[in-house]
Each structure stands twice: as C-alpha cells, then as structure tokens.
Scaffold this active site. Sequence first.
Site: not given
Ligand code: ACO
Length: 312
Positions: A113, A239, A269
């Site tokens: 990214c 980004h 993304n």
């Molecule tokens: N739909 C519904 N529920 C979901 C989904 C989904 N698509 N995905 C995860 N959940 C659930 C999980 O299973 C979890 O359930 P549980 O509490 O029963 O275990 C709950 O939602 C919360 O999960 P978290 O992972 O704690 O959710 P969080 O609030 O952290 O959000 C997210 C997840 C959006 C991925 C966030 O952590 C994030 O944005 N992280 C950064 C990601 C990013 O920017 N990645 C790219 C980097 S750049 C690159 O080089 C590719």
Amino acid sequence: MGNRLIGYGSYLPERVVANQDFEKIMDTSDEWIVTRTGMRERHFARDDETVVDMATIAAQRALDNAGLTIDDIDLVIVANVSAELDFPSVGCQVLGRLGAKNNAPAFDVRGACTGFIYALHCARGFFTSGMHRRIMLIGAEKMSRFIDYNDRSTAVLFGDGAGALIFEHSTSSYSGIIDTVIMSDGTEFDMLHGSPDHHIMMNGPETYKKAVQLMPDAANYIMEHAGITADNVDWIIPHQANLRIIQSCAQRLEFPLEKILVTVDKHANTSGASGVLALAYAFDNDIIKRGQLILYPAFGSGLTWGAALIRV
Ligand code: ACO
C-alpha cells in the site's frame, strides 16, 4: 533539478461490487462494513482482465492527458503487488502494449500500500540526479485476486484499479514531487502479508494501530523536513485503507476533515493504486485544482510507510 506534473489518467473496472453483494455470499452486513471501514462499494476486474490491462489503459489516458506518446517517456515505474506474472515487470509489459520503440527502461516496486510513495521517491531521486527527464508512474492492482471468501475480515476490504501520473523535469523546485520519505520495518512482517496460496493474511486490529501511528508520523516528518506546516497544505490524500484510520490520522495531525480526500467509500483499498486513483478522481471531479499542495501519507505490508509532498 525539479519536476512538474504534466498528465494523469486512471482506470476502474466496470464491475461494481456493493457491500450488499457480500451479504449474499458470507455472514456480513452493509452496516458492519460501513461502520468499521467506511467502504460502500469497490470495483472488481473481470476474470480475464489483468493488472497489465488496467495499467495500460491508465497509462494511455495519462499520455492523452499530457498530449504525449509513449516514446516521449524515458522511464516507467509501476507500484504493484498483484501482477499475474512473476516476470517480466508490469512496466515492461505496459511499454510493450503501447508499442514503445525508444528502449526506455521500466521496473516495478513492491511496496504494497506504500508502493506509490516508493515509486514517487525513486522518481524524485532520478529527477534530482538529472538521470531521467520524463517519468511515468503507475499504480495498478487486482487485489480481488487475493480474496479468500472464507475470511470475511479481509474479503470486504479490497478493490481493483489503476492510475498513472507523468512528471517531467523542470527548473523549479516548488512544483511536482517536492519531497518524499520512505521507511520499512521487516520485523513486523507477520502483521500483514500474502500467503503461498495467494490470500491476504492480516491481523486487523494490530494493523489498524500501526496505521494510525505511522501515517501521521510520516506526514509530520515530511512537513518538518520540507519546512512547512499544516496550514501550507491544501489537501491530504491518505492511503485509502479505512475511513476510521483516515479520520484518526486527520485528528492526530489536527487537519480539518474538509482537507482530507476520501475515496475509500467508492474504491475500497486498492493498495498501490489507492493514492493515484484518489488524485485522478479529485481532478476528474474538479475537487483538487492545479497548483495546490498535496500531502500523501501511506502505510502497508512490509511493514512499509512513508509520505510524499506533491504540488499538482
Ligand atoms: N462482517 C461482519 N463481522 C465481521 C467481519 C465482516 N466482514 N469481519 C470481521 N467481523 C467480526 C469479527 O469476527 C469479530 O467478531 P467477534 O467479536 O465475534 O470475534 C468482530 O467483527 C470484530 O472484529 P475486529 O477484527 O476486532 O474488528 P475491527 O473493529 O478491528 O475492524 C478491520 C476490523 C476493519 C479489519 C480493522 O481492524 C481495520 O481496518 N484494520 C486495518 C486494516 C487495513 O488497513 N489493512 C490494510 C493495510 S494496507 C496493505 O498493505 C494491504
């Protein structure tokens, strides 16, 4: 020796995938995706549509926008991590598709990214040294190739697309790519990486914490290095990983949200293509005007992070 931006182009695949489309195939909801990420839809390439196909269209549009042909370009750098072929580079393939006859060099950078910032950094170095006079930078990704539909936490986050910018040498040091900074920390590799079976492995919460720390760090570093303050910057194009990450970065930088360009709702993304797609969107919609100063921080797998200052 400086440089200036003389052309841009972009391409988004025709197929639009809305959050509701994921509701039909996995246990997720539009409400969860919008609340956690700000994403509403993304573009997915056709099965037979490749990274090179998308990069070539964006490149041709940038050439048309600049009023040039491919033989006017003397270096091509492509940011990408999702090319279908391991070799040759996407850059060489784009030159071939466009029928370049001038033996210009081309190579790819794999900064995930942060890839487009890495490409901008290389270009700045080449302009500063006087080694190249007209450089095309492309960000092109088919992230849908990596989606594991059994992993709802990553499946909904990514999209496909390509963008291209053309810079040429200039005697002004106040235009084009003004400054860049790139960094990496390979000891944090495990947080976010591709698997041997081409899936995205990500610790979401840890990635989130790093992103909201390292993108503002890079932004502050580059402003200090360039001797400017937030007041001098017209727009931040972060980004486009997640709306909450973008808002948190804006808050940490004390930037008003009106100065932050957001396209994550439309494109999701797109990794190495995200910043250049956002900039092209802003030009196409008359949001960013020529002459304005853009601060572009990014963060990604590697870990890699960095920032660029560009007067467009
Ligand atoms: N739909 C519904 N529920 C979901 C989904 C989904 N698509 N995905 C995860 N959940 C659930 C999980 O299973 C979890 O359930 P549980 O509490 O029963 O275990 C709950 O939602 C919360 O999960 P978290 O992972 O704690 O959710 P969080 O609030 O952290 O959000 C997210 C997840 C959006 C991925 C966030 O952590 C994030 O944005 N992280 C950064 C990601 C990013 O920017 N990645 C790219 C980097 S750049 C690159 O080089 C590719």
